[in-house]
Design a protein around this motif. Structure first.
Motif, PDB file in Angstrom:
ATOM      1  N   ILE A 154     -25.689  59.378  52.457  1.00  0.00           N
ATOM      2  CA  ILE A 154     -26.236  60.707  52.220  1.00  0.00           C
ATOM      3  C   ILE A 154     -25.180  61.434  51.404  1.00  0.00           C
ATOM      4  CG2 ILE A 154     -25.384  61.532  54.482  1.00  0.00           C
ATOM      5  CD1 ILE A 154     -27.705  63.566  54.443  1.00  0.00           C
ATOM      6  N   GLY A 155     -25.587  61.970  50.256  1.00  0.00           N
ATOM      7  CA  GLY A 155     -24.562  62.544  49.405  1.00  0.00           C
ATOM      8  C   GLY A 155     -25.111  63.382  48.276  1.00  0.00           C
ATOM      9  N   THR A 156     -24.188  64.003  47.569  1.00  0.00           N
ATOM     10  CA  THR A 156     -24.480  64.801  46.387  1.00  0.00           C
ATOM     11  C   THR A 156     -24.315  63.935  45.140  1.00  0.00           C
ATOM     12  OG1 THR A 156     -22.174  65.479  46.398  1.00  0.00           O
ATOM     13  CG2 THR A 156     -23.741  66.972  47.430  1.00  0.00           C
ATOM     14  N   LEU A 157     -24.737  64.471  44.016  1.00  0.00           N
ATOM     15  CA  LEU A 157     -24.516  63.781  42.743  1.00  0.00           C
ATOM     16  C   LEU A 157     -23.095  64.099  42.264  1.00  0.00           C
ATOM     17  CD1 LEU A 157     -27.906  64.213  40.853  1.00  0.00           C
ATOM     18  CD2 LEU A 157     -26.949  62.121  41.850  1.00  0.00           C
ATOM     19  N   ASP A 158     -22.139  63.476  42.931  1.00  0.00           N
ATOM     20  CA  ASP A 158     -20.733  63.733  42.649  1.00  0.00           C
ATOM     21  C   ASP A 158     -19.984  62.418  42.561  1.00  0.00           C
ATOM     22  OD1 ASP A 158     -18.565  65.395  42.150  1.00  0.00           O
ATOM     23  OD2 ASP A 158     -17.963  65.482  44.248  1.00  0.00           O
ATOM     24  N   GLY A 159     -18.970  62.373  41.682  1.00  0.00           N
ATOM     25  CA  GLY A 159     -18.128  61.189  41.574  1.00  0.00           C
ATOM     26  C   GLY A 159     -18.944  59.933  41.347  1.00  0.00           C
ATOM     27  N   ALA A 160     -18.544  58.866  42.031  1.00  0.00           N
ATOM     28  CA  ALA A 160     -19.225  57.580  41.871  1.00  0.00           C
ATOM     29  C   ALA A 160     -20.554  57.526  42.599  1.00  0.00           C
ATOM     30  CB  ALA A 160     -18.316  56.449  42.350  1.00  0.00           C
ATOM     31  N   ASN A 161     -20.883  58.547  43.407  1.00  0.00           N
ATOM     32  CA  ASN A 161     -22.213  58.595  44.017  1.00  0.00           C
ATOM     33  C   ASN A 161     -23.312  58.442  42.968  1.00  0.00           C
ATOM     34  OD1 ASN A 161     -21.143  59.076  46.531  1.00  0.00           O
ATOM     35  ND2 ASN A 161     -21.944  61.153  46.744  1.00  0.00           N
ATOM     36  N   VAL A 162     -23.085  59.043  41.815  1.00  0.00           N
ATOM     37  CA  VAL A 162     -24.090  59.011  40.749  1.00  0.00           C
ATOM     38  C   VAL A 162     -24.401  57.565  40.370  1.00  0.00           C
ATOM     39  CG1 VAL A 162     -24.620  59.703  38.377  1.00  0.00           C
ATOM     40  CG2 VAL A 162     -23.328  61.257  39.882  1.00  0.00           C
ATOM     41  N   GLU A 163     -23.337  56.784  40.158  1.00  0.00           N
ATOM     42  CA  GLU A 163     -23.519  55.390  39.742  1.00  0.00           C
ATOM     43  C   GLU A 163     -23.999  54.507  40.891  1.00  0.00           C
ATOM     44  OE1 GLU A 163     -19.978  54.369  36.989  1.00  0.00           O
ATOM     45  OE2 GLU A 163     -19.640  56.401  37.742  1.00  0.00           O
ATOM     46  N   ILE A 164     -23.533  54.782  42.110  1.00  0.00           N
ATOM     47  CA  ILE A 164     -23.993  54.011  43.268  1.00  0.00           C
ATOM     48  C   ILE A 164     -25.503  54.178  43.434  1.00  0.00           C
ATOM     49  CG2 ILE A 164     -23.910  53.871  45.800  1.00  0.00           C
ATOM     50  CD1 ILE A 164     -20.925  54.559  45.612  1.00  0.00           C
ATOM     51  N   ARG A 165     -25.975  55.408  43.324  1.00  0.00           N
ATOM     52  CA  ARG A 165     -27.413  55.680  43.468  1.00  0.00           C
ATOM     53  C   ARG A 165     -28.209  54.947  42.394  1.00  0.00           C
ATOM     54  NH1 ARG A 165     -30.573  60.217  41.544  1.00  0.00           N
ATOM     55  NH2 ARG A 165     -32.401  60.609  42.895  1.00  0.00           N
ATOM     56  N   GLU A 166     -27.689  54.924  41.173  1.00  0.00           N
ATOM     57  CA  GLU A 166     -28.374  54.214  40.099  1.00  0.00           C
ATOM     58  C   GLU A 166     -28.438  52.714  40.385  1.00  0.00           C
ATOM     59  OE1 GLU A 166     -26.064  55.199  36.713  1.00  0.00           O
ATOM     60  OE2 GLU A 166     -26.944  57.194  36.436  1.00  0.00           O
ATOM     61  N   GLU A 167     -27.363  52.153  40.919  1.00  0.00           N
ATOM     62  CA  GLU A 167     -27.282  50.704  41.115  1.00  0.00           C
ATOM     63  C   GLU A 167     -28.088  50.221  42.315  1.00  0.00           C
ATOM     64  OE1 GLU A 167     -25.699  48.453  39.079  1.00  0.00           O
ATOM     65  OE2 GLU A 167     -25.361  50.129  37.707  1.00  0.00           O
ATOM     66  N   ILE A 168     -28.067  50.986  43.413  1.00  0.00           N
ATOM     67  CA  ILE A 168     -28.763  50.506  44.618  1.00  0.00           C
ATOM     68  C   ILE A 168     -30.220  50.965  44.660  1.00  0.00           C
ATOM     69  CG2 ILE A 168     -26.592  50.506  45.910  1.00  0.00           C
ATOM     70  CD1 ILE A 168     -27.626  52.937  47.459  1.00  0.00           C
ATOM     71  N   GLY A 169     -30.571  51.926  43.794  1.00  0.00           N
ATOM     72  CA  GLY A 169     -31.947  52.434  43.767  1.00  0.00           C
ATOM     73  C   GLY A 169     -32.020  53.818  44.398  1.00  0.00           C
ATOM     74  N   VAL A 170     -32.669  54.746  43.699  1.00  0.00           N
ATOM     75  CA  VAL A 170     -32.724  56.127  44.180  1.00  0.00           C
ATOM     76  C   VAL A 170     -33.423  56.229  45.530  1.00  0.00           C
ATOM     77  CG1 VAL A 170     -32.619  57.089  41.857  1.00  0.00           C
ATOM     78  CG2 VAL A 170     -34.852  56.580  42.874  1.00  0.00           C
TER      79      VAL A 170
END
Length: 844
Positions: A699-715
């Motif tokens: 659970i997170g914000t669109l910050d740091g590597a969260n942005v790329e993690i979300r893209e890679e694992i699926g929104v």
């Protein structure tokens, strides 16, 4: 008749049938057992004839070190003969964690040592627990450096790490009724079996003094106090390779000639040891307090000590590999040496390299500057103002007079370059200066600006962070050097952060992928996607997760006395305590959840998703609001956990003294992890990668590597909430202008804390930071109030998703499957090709 401590002349608990014989390079379990027993008897550090767990650990570690020393020496000899271009990584922090399991895992002899210890009547897991974490770092910066060293060795890259050998680390955290208590870390109370002191590697380090102008016009730094940097080497083995590189740690020493025997015999004991005391202070603790001038001087001493000792060593090695040459071709230096500054702490490597080249080696300014700028690269890890180091110019001039001269000349020449080549920069000119004299009473030196001006490459550590550097923090520099700036998204080593800390899940991954090559090629994890709906895989996955949760529950009971239910949702946030990381948002959410549970009927509570919230991390000793947050978490937990109406559905636990070894238990047992910093403020994060890699949802914000993690694992597998980075400045202005309308739930949670529901401690100043003046001079600077309602809504989505076990398990599998990008092997490969220009150098 044998003595009580002896059985047939054999150590207690150590079977007589195992001989004590040296087999330093054996990988056969019987001979390894004999080698361990040999070290227990012939490398004694304790009373003889004991083989209790602590003694067994040291003997086992020294047995492993035997294998490492051979590989170590072979690696150094290979580098010396081949003379490749080599990277030298300078960092004030390294969070190594325990080395025993990691070393034998990388050497691929874990089963051998488990069997050998079994022959000796011991258990590997129990023996490994005896090791203390090396207290050489604090947070993500240091752990990243350690992951990078592991990848450098695994990829057979010619590389070397440099740091300081802190005696007491940052601090050991204790939790009392009053909250956090700081005590000295005791990791070197006995000794570390992994380090080897290099008595032949010693360099002089000067402080204070003055600059003399020689007859030929050259300048020399003389006088002051001179200490010695003594090298301690720690081996870093690669995974399934012979390459074993070094982490070289410097310890400050004074010489025997600096002991005044006359003063001592006169009874002036303290003054006779004055310089020895000064030396001990340098490596006593990580990040000593710097609110007064003596603290600032000590922090700068640490930074210069690391920079100077490391550069002297690098130059010595460069010359050593050219022994016999009639003269040194210094233009070859950047073709053989790459120096990476891990954040601004080692910035003084820049003027120190200039000083050595000009004052010691006789080079002119232009040649020295050309070499320096082609050698140095800089990684930025933060956009936080307080972390972009600024030091008083008068303090720098007092401690390092020659270096201040060099920095002033760099600034002067840089300004001349800007005026001549970019006359239209206008207001940007003052922002770009290295020396900031906008406040004539407190002129400062901007370390980040010095790094940018003097480096050939500047990189951020996540795509969002790197864009913020280019568009905001360093935008003026980008306009003149657009090609200087790069992104290198961080990564974590798959060896420590899944293979060794989570063997159950690792075995399942290997079984379903039908290969273990994913351990060095994390992209292969994507092969799990095709099985994400498979009931058999989901059952195995759930079984591994439950075993890890049971282990974690046992650990929590041991260290906190709180009993937690492994069938509840394990919700974990562990990282340095800071307002921008928003542990306060987490605990406000827990307070709101508790209040709602209290208001429910018993029938309504039975429909709630049981949750155990765990928070851990250290608050810097002088950071008042961070320490208040630690206390609040503990006070909330004390009430919630003892409330019979709700403690089946909610527990709140603070995990004390968070470190690498604790993370290795928490992360495999986690199911939801909170990475909830204010958008645009976390450079990258690496704990988010570790959690996601182990099948934990975020659970997170669109910050740091969260942005790329979300893209890679699926929104669909990421619980998103909160403001976007591009909206933060506008939202802060609205907050300042009084246009913010708080959500009633936010007000309700704050008021519940103010009511005294969690004890008599005055949390008024902490709650006031969310609406009145904060430490940054503006109310709720980190937008806790703005993001609170969407955070609560996202947590409700978590609750619903967790009730659907098949859906949750599928999301968990897809999280691991999408983590291929977040290997430090990938990151280091990119550094090697795109910044350092180095190639592999494999030990034959």
């Amino acid at each position: 008749m044998a003595a009580p401590s002896e059985v047939n002349g054999d150590p207690i608990h150590c079977p007589a049938k195992v001989p004590a014989m040296a087999y330093p390079l054996s990988e056969e379990s019987a001979e390894v057992a004999a080698n361990i027993k040999y070290h227990s008897q012939y490398s004694p550090h304790f009373s003889p004839f004991k083989f209790e767990p602590e003694q067994a650990y040291y003997a086992t570690a020294e047995s492993v070190r035997d294998s490492l020393i051979k590989r170590w020496n072979d690696t150094y000899l290979c580098f010396h003969k081949v003379d490749p271009k080599q990277t030298y990584y300078l960092s004030m922090e390294y969070l190594q964690g325990r080395m025993l399991t990691n070393a034998i895992g990388n050497l691929n002899i874990l089963d051998v040592y488990a069997d050998a210890l079994h022959k000796l009547g011991s258990d590997l897991e129990n023996i490994a627990e005896q090791e203390k974490d090396a207290a050489l770092g604090n947070g993500g910066l240091g752990r990243l450096a350690s992951c990078f060293l592991d990848s450098m060795a695994t990829l057979n890259l010619p590389a070397w790490g440099y740091g300081l050998r802190y005696r007491y680390g940052l601090f050991r955290q204790r939790i009392t009724r009053e909250g956090q208590e700081e005590v000295a870390e005791d990791w070197l109370e006995k000794f570390s079996p992994w380090e080897i002191v290099r008595h032949d590697v010693v360099f002089p380090i000067r402080f204070f003094g003055h600059v003399e102008i020689c007859k030929d016009g050259s300048r020399k730094w003389v006088g002051g106090e001179v200490l010695r940097a003594l090298a301690y080497d720690v081996p870093i083995p690669g995974y399934k390779t012979k390459n074993t590189i070094s982490l070289r740690l410097w310890e400050a020493k004074a010489g025997s000639e600096d002991f005044n025997l006359f003063q001592f015999n006169e009874g002036r004991h303290e003054s006779s040891l004055h310089l020895h005391s000064k030396a001990q202070q340098i490596c006593a603790v990580l990040y000593p307090g710097d609110s007064i001038e003596s603290g600032k001087l000590l922090r700068l001493k640490q930074q210069f000590f690391l920079s100077s000792a490391s550069l002297q060593d690098i130059i010595y090695r460069f010359k050593e590999r050219r022994a016999g040459n009639e003269s040194i071709c210094w233009n070859e230096f950047p073709m053989k040496v790459a120096v990476q500054l891990n954040d601004t702490h080692p910035t003084l490597a820049i003027p120190e390299l200039m000083r050595i080249l000009m004052d010691d080696e006789g080079l002119g300014w232009d040649e020295a500057w050309d070499i320096t700028t082609k050698t140095i690269a800089y990684t930025n890890h933060t956009v936080l103002p307080e972390a972009l180091e600024k030091w008083p110019q008068d303090v720098m001039r007092k401690l390092l007079p020659r270096h201040m001269e060099i920095i002033e000349e760099i600034d002067k020449r840089f300004m001349a370059f800007i005026h001549s080549s970019w006359p239209d920069l206008g207001s940007g000119l003052e922002r770009m200066r290295i020396l900031d004299s906008s406040n004539p009473h407190k002129p400062v030196l901007r370390m980040a600006n010095l790094c940018v001006v003097s480096s050939h490459t500047v990189n951020g550590v996540a795509e969002l962070h790197s864009e913020i550097l280019k568009s905001e923090l360093f935008a003026d520099y980008v306009s003149i050097w657009p090609n200087k700036f790069q992104n290198k998204t961080n990564g974590v080593t798959p060896r420590r952060w899944i293979r060794f800390c989570n063997p159950r899940l690792s075995d399942i991954v290997t079984k379903w992928l039908k290969t273990d090559e994913w351990i060095t090629n994390l992209d292969l994890l994507s092969g799990l996607r095709q099985f994400a709906d498979n009931k058999d895989l989901q059952a195995e996955w759930a079984s591994a997760k439950m075993a890890n949760k049971n282990r974690l529950a046992h650990f929590v009971l041991q260290v906190t006395g709180v009993s937690i239910d492994p069938s509840s949702l394990f919700d974990i946030q562990v990282k340095r305590i800071h307002e921008y990381k928003r542990q306060l948002l987490n605990i406000l959410g827990a307070v709101f959840r508790y209040k709602k549970l209290k208001e429910m009927s018993s029938e309504e509570r039975q429909t709630a998703t049981p949750r155990t919230i765990m928070i851990g991390g250290k608050a810097f000793a002088t950071y008042t609001n961070a320490k208040r947050i630690v206390r609040l978490v503990n006070d909330v937990g004390a009430i919630v956990n003892n409330d019979p109406e709700v403690n089946k559905y909610l527990k709140v636990v603070f995990i004390p003294n968070y470190n690498v070894s604790v993370a290795e238990i928490l992360i495999p047992g986690s199911e939801l992890s909170q990475h909830i910093s204010t958008a645009g403020m976390e450079a990258s994060g690496t704990s988010n990668m570790k959690f996601a890699l182990n099948g934990c949802l975020i659970i997170g914000t669109l910050d740091g590597a969260n942005v790329e993690i979300r893209e890679e694992i699926g929104v669909e597998n990421f619980f998103l909430f909160g403001a976007k980075a591009e909206d933060v400045a506008k939202l802060r202005r609205e907050r300042e202008d009084g246009l913010f309308k708080p959500d009633p739930r936010f007000e309700e949670a704050k008021q519940f804390i103010r009511s005294g529901a969690f004890g008599t401690y005055d949390y008024g100043p902490l709650v006031d930071s969310l609406e009145g003046n904060s430490g940054y001079g503006r109310g709720d600077y980190f937008l806790v109030g703005h993001d609170f309602p969407s955070y609560v809504d996202a947590q409700a989505r978590v609750d619903e998703a967790y009730k659907d076990r098949r859906r949750w398990l599928k999301m968990s599998i897809l999280s691991t499957a999408g983590c291929g990008k977040f290997s430090s092997d990938r990151t280091i490969s990119q550094y090697a090709k795109e910044i350092w220009n180095i190639d592999h150098c494999t030990v034959p």
